[in-house]
Design a protein around this motif. Structure first.
Motif, PDB file in Angstrom:
ATOM      1  N   ALA A 113       0.836  -1.196   0.000  1.00 32.71           N
ATOM      2  CA  ALA A 113       0.000   0.000   0.000  1.00 32.71           C
ATOM      3  C   ALA A 113       0.875   1.252   0.000  1.00 32.71           C
ATOM      4  N   THR A 114       0.450   2.255  -0.757  1.00 33.70           N
ATOM      5  CA  THR A 114       1.238   3.478  -0.892  1.00 33.70           C
ATOM      6  C   THR A 114       0.523   4.705  -0.365  1.00 33.70           C
ATOM      7  N   ALA A 115      -0.774   4.597  -0.031  1.00 38.01           N
ATOM      8  CA  ALA A 115      -1.568   5.775   0.296  1.00 38.01           C
ATOM      9  C   ALA A 115      -2.358   5.586   1.578  1.00 38.01           C
ATOM     10  N   THR A 116      -2.750   6.724   2.168  1.00 34.44           N
ATOM     11  CA  THR A 116      -3.738   6.706   3.252  1.00 34.44           C
ATOM     12  C   THR A 116      -4.834   7.690   2.867  1.00 34.44           C
ATOM     13  N   PRO A 117      -6.081   7.190   2.674  1.00 34.72           N
ATOM     14  CA  PRO A 117      -6.478   5.785   2.849  1.00 34.72           C
ATOM     15  C   PRO A 117      -6.255   4.977   1.569  1.00 34.72           C
ATOM     16  N   GLU A 118      -6.119   3.666   1.739  1.00 43.49           N
ATOM     17  CA  GLU A 118      -6.052   2.719   0.625  1.00 43.49           C
ATOM     18  C   GLU A 118      -6.810   1.468   1.067  1.00 43.49           C
ATOM     19  N   VAL A 119      -7.731   1.015   0.226  1.00 43.68           N
ATOM     20  CA  VAL A 119      -8.711   0.008   0.616  1.00 43.68           C
ATOM     21  C   VAL A 119      -8.514  -1.287  -0.167  1.00 43.68           C
ATOM     22  N   PHE A 120      -8.630  -2.418   0.553  1.00 41.99           N
ATOM     23  CA  PHE A 120      -8.637  -3.745  -0.049  1.00 41.99           C
ATOM     24  C   PHE A 120      -9.898  -4.469   0.417  1.00 41.99           C
ATOM     25  N   VAL A 121     -10.725  -4.922  -0.513  1.00 40.74           N
ATOM     26  CA  VAL A 121     -11.891  -5.753  -0.197  1.00 40.74           C
ATOM     27  C   VAL A 121     -11.532  -7.199  -0.508  1.00 40.74           C
ATOM     28  N   ILE A 122     -11.751  -8.072   0.473  1.00 47.85           N
ATOM     29  CA  ILE A 122     -11.279  -9.458   0.410  1.00 47.85           C
ATOM     30  C   ILE A 122     -12.459 -10.393   0.608  1.00 47.85           C
ATOM     31  N   ASP A 123     -12.550 -11.424  -0.224  1.00 51.98           N
ATOM     32  CA  ASP A 123     -13.666 -12.361  -0.094  1.00 51.98           C
ATOM     33  C   ASP A 123     -13.358 -13.450   0.933  1.00 51.98           C
ATOM     34  N   ARG A 124     -14.322 -14.342   1.129  1.00 55.11           N
ATOM     35  CA  ARG A 124     -14.162 -15.378   2.158  1.00 55.11           C
ATOM     36  C   ARG A 124     -13.004 -16.326   1.867  1.00 55.11           C
ATOM     37  N   ASP A 125     -12.627 -16.450   0.605  1.00 57.35           N
ATOM     38  CA  ASP A 125     -11.494 -17.300   0.236  1.00 57.35           C
ATOM     39  C   ASP A 125     -10.154 -16.603   0.433  1.00 57.35           C
ATOM     40  N   ARG A 272      13.500   2.952  -4.481  1.00 61.66           N
ATOM     41  CA  ARG A 272      12.488   3.634  -5.287  1.00 61.66           C
ATOM     42  C   ARG A 272      11.237   2.780  -5.435  1.00 61.66           C
ATOM     43  N   GLU A 273      11.397   1.488  -5.616  1.00 60.40           N
ATOM     44  CA  GLU A 273      10.260   0.584  -5.777  1.00 60.40           C
ATOM     45  C   GLU A 273       9.487   0.434  -4.467  1.00 60.40           C
ATOM     46  N   VAL A 274      10.193   0.180  -3.382  1.00 60.11           N
ATOM     47  CA  VAL A 274       9.517  -0.089  -2.104  1.00 60.11           C
ATOM     48  C   VAL A 274       8.872   1.173  -1.543  1.00 60.11           C
ATOM     49  N   LEU A 275       9.520   2.322  -1.703  1.00 53.60           N
ATOM     50  CA  LEU A 275       9.053   3.563  -1.094  1.00 53.60           C
ATOM     51  C   LEU A 275       8.178   4.392  -2.027  1.00 53.60           C
ATOM     52  N   ALA A 276       7.694   3.790  -3.097  1.00 54.22           N
ATOM     53  CA  ALA A 276       6.923   4.525  -4.099  1.00 54.22           C
ATOM     54  C   ALA A 276       5.721   5.228  -3.479  1.00 54.22           C
ATOM     55  N   ARG A 277       5.450   6.427  -3.966  1.00 56.25           N
ATOM     56  CA  ARG A 277       4.272   7.188  -3.561  1.00 56.25           C
ATOM     57  C   ARG A 277       3.177   7.008  -4.608  1.00 56.25           C
ATOM     58  N   PRO A 278       1.914   7.235  -4.237  1.00 55.33           N
ATOM     59  CA  PRO A 278       0.817   6.926  -5.172  1.00 55.33           C
ATOM     60  C   PRO A 278       1.000   7.544  -6.543  1.00 55.33           C
ATOM     61  N   TRP A 279       1.417   8.806  -6.571  1.00 54.73           N
ATOM     62  CA  TRP A 279       1.530   9.517  -7.843  1.00 54.73           C
ATOM     63  C   TRP A 279       2.697   9.033  -8.702  1.00 54.73           C
ATOM     64  N   LEU A 281       3.056   5.774  -9.337  1.00 51.27           N
ATOM     65  CA  LEU A 281       2.647   4.484  -9.875  1.00 51.27           C
ATOM     66  C   LEU A 281       1.987   4.648 -11.237  1.00 51.27           C
ATOM     67  N   PRO A 282       2.135   3.644 -12.124  1.00 45.91           N
ATOM     68  CA  PRO A 282       1.473   3.712 -13.429  1.00 45.91           C
ATOM     69  C   PRO A 282      -0.042   3.800 -13.270  1.00 45.91           C
ATOM     70  N   GLY A 283      -0.660   4.635 -14.082  1.00 50.42           N
ATOM     71  CA  GLY A 283      -2.113   4.718 -14.082  1.00 50.42           C
ATOM     72  C   GLY A 283      -2.706   5.599 -13.008  1.00 50.42           C
ATOM     73  N   TRP A 284      -1.841   6.279 -12.215  1.00 48.73           N
ATOM     74  CA  TRP A 284      -2.389   7.133 -11.163  1.00 48.73           C
ATOM     75  C   TRP A 284      -3.118   8.313 -11.770  1.00 48.73           C
ATOM     76  N   VAL A 285      -4.261   8.652 -11.203  1.00 44.98           N
ATOM     77  CA  VAL A 285      -5.055   9.795 -11.647  1.00 44.98           C
ATOM     78  C   VAL A 285      -5.097  10.810 -10.508  1.00 44.98           C
ATOM     79  N   ASP A 286      -4.792  12.061 -10.816  1.00 42.62           N
ATOM     80  CA  ASP A 286      -4.779  13.100  -9.783  1.00 42.62           C
ATOM     81  C   ASP A 286      -6.211  13.377  -9.328  1.00 42.62           C
ATOM     82  N   PHE A 287      -6.509  13.038  -8.095  1.00 43.69           N
ATOM     83  CA  PHE A 287      -7.852  13.155  -7.536  1.00 43.69           C
ATOM     84  C   PHE A 287      -8.072  14.487  -6.831  1.00 43.69           C
TER      85      PHE A 287
END
Length: 293
Positions: A113-125, A272-279, A281-287
């Protein structure tokens, strides 16, 4: 290659303490769905989305959804994310579920995870079915964490999640890098300088550096210390090795030759890889709204 968790991956299980030291485990099999939210107490975006996340926890509790909120930020420059800061929020009645401290950053590192907040939805499996932001607009409470709610509705109905991924949106994770060293090796001073110089070149002076002396074999075993010097983030070696924990000098490969230190370029790439910030990452959109930029 990135080891960040993606939709379709199996979520790492964990057990973390709440602000009073009581352990709480992520147990997907015990619930119809689980939500892991990496959050923080000081980030304005986490604050803006906070009440919406709590309402998801309240509204979905009757449908057997567990919502675990995890604070992983290093507290050196962010004391609001300390146990005292967390207890203050719990005692003020601001939390609607487990509020957990990831003090060694092992869980946030495992999830990538790179951001706060960052959400993961996980199923029963135990499979990640949604990953991203709570909803499209931190500044609009009427959005009501709609992306998380839609994902949970799909998971609970046994459907494929219609919108499985959105860009992470929020403040960056506040990381800590630990340099583990043993007095018997002379290279730890140069290793510390290399680490500080590399972070400076990356523009990451915000990252807290901890120098940790390993004195006993028991410590080496507990910390996964294969030799001096060792660079870790979230209790994970930046240069994984099969070497057994030991009080010894470590050997790196540098320009094809044995060396007591890794090469600066190699260390920079891994940081650089481990400490990456959200912006970053590929595909990041400025919110953010124009007034916040």
């Amino acid at each position: 290659m990135s080891d960040r968790l993606s939709v379709g991956d199996r979520a790492p299980l964990f057990e973390l303490p709440d602000p009073y030291g009581q352990p709480v485990a992520l147990e997907p099999v015990a619930h119809a769905a689980s939500v892991v939210v990496f959050t923080s107490n000081g980030c304005p975006y986490a604050q803006a989305w906070h009440d919406r996340v709590q309402q998801v926890a309240r509204d979905l509790a009757g449908r057997d959804v567990a919502v675990l909120q995890v604070v992983s930020n290093d507290e050196a420059d962010h004391p609001e994310d300390s146990l005292d800061g967390m207890r203050a929020r719990v005692e003020a009645g601001e939390l609607a579920g487990p509020f957990l401290r990831d003090a060694d950053q092992a869980v946030v590192r495992a999830y990538g995870a790179t951001a706060t907040p960052e959400v993961f939805v996980i199923d029963r499996d135990g499979v990640v079915r949604y990953h991203g932001a709570p909803d499209p607009d931190y500044d609009d409470p009427a959005q009501d964490a709609v992306w998380v709610r839609e994902a949970l509705d799909d998971v609970l109905a046994g459907r494929q999640v219609a919108r499985p991924t959105t860009p992470a949106a929020g403040c960056s994770t506040k990381w800590r890098v630990e340099l583990l060293w043993w007095q018997g090796c002379p290279s730890h001073g140069k290793a510390a300088q290399l680490l500080h110089d590399t972070l400076a070149e990356l523009g990451r002076e915000d990252v807290h550096v901890v120098l940790r002396e390993v004195r006993t074999r028991e410590e080496a075993q507990r910390l996964g210390f294969p030799g001096s010097p060792t660079f870790q983030v979230g209790r994970v070696d930046l240069f994984p090795t099969t070497g057994a924990p030991a009080l010894t000098c470590r050997v790196y490969e540098r320009d094809g030759r044995p060396s007591p230190l890794p090469g600066a370029a190699d260390l920079a790439e891994r940081l650089r890889e481990v400490l990456a910030r959200p912006w970053e990452l590929p595909g990041w959109v400025d919110f953010r709204k124009p007034s916040d930029r």
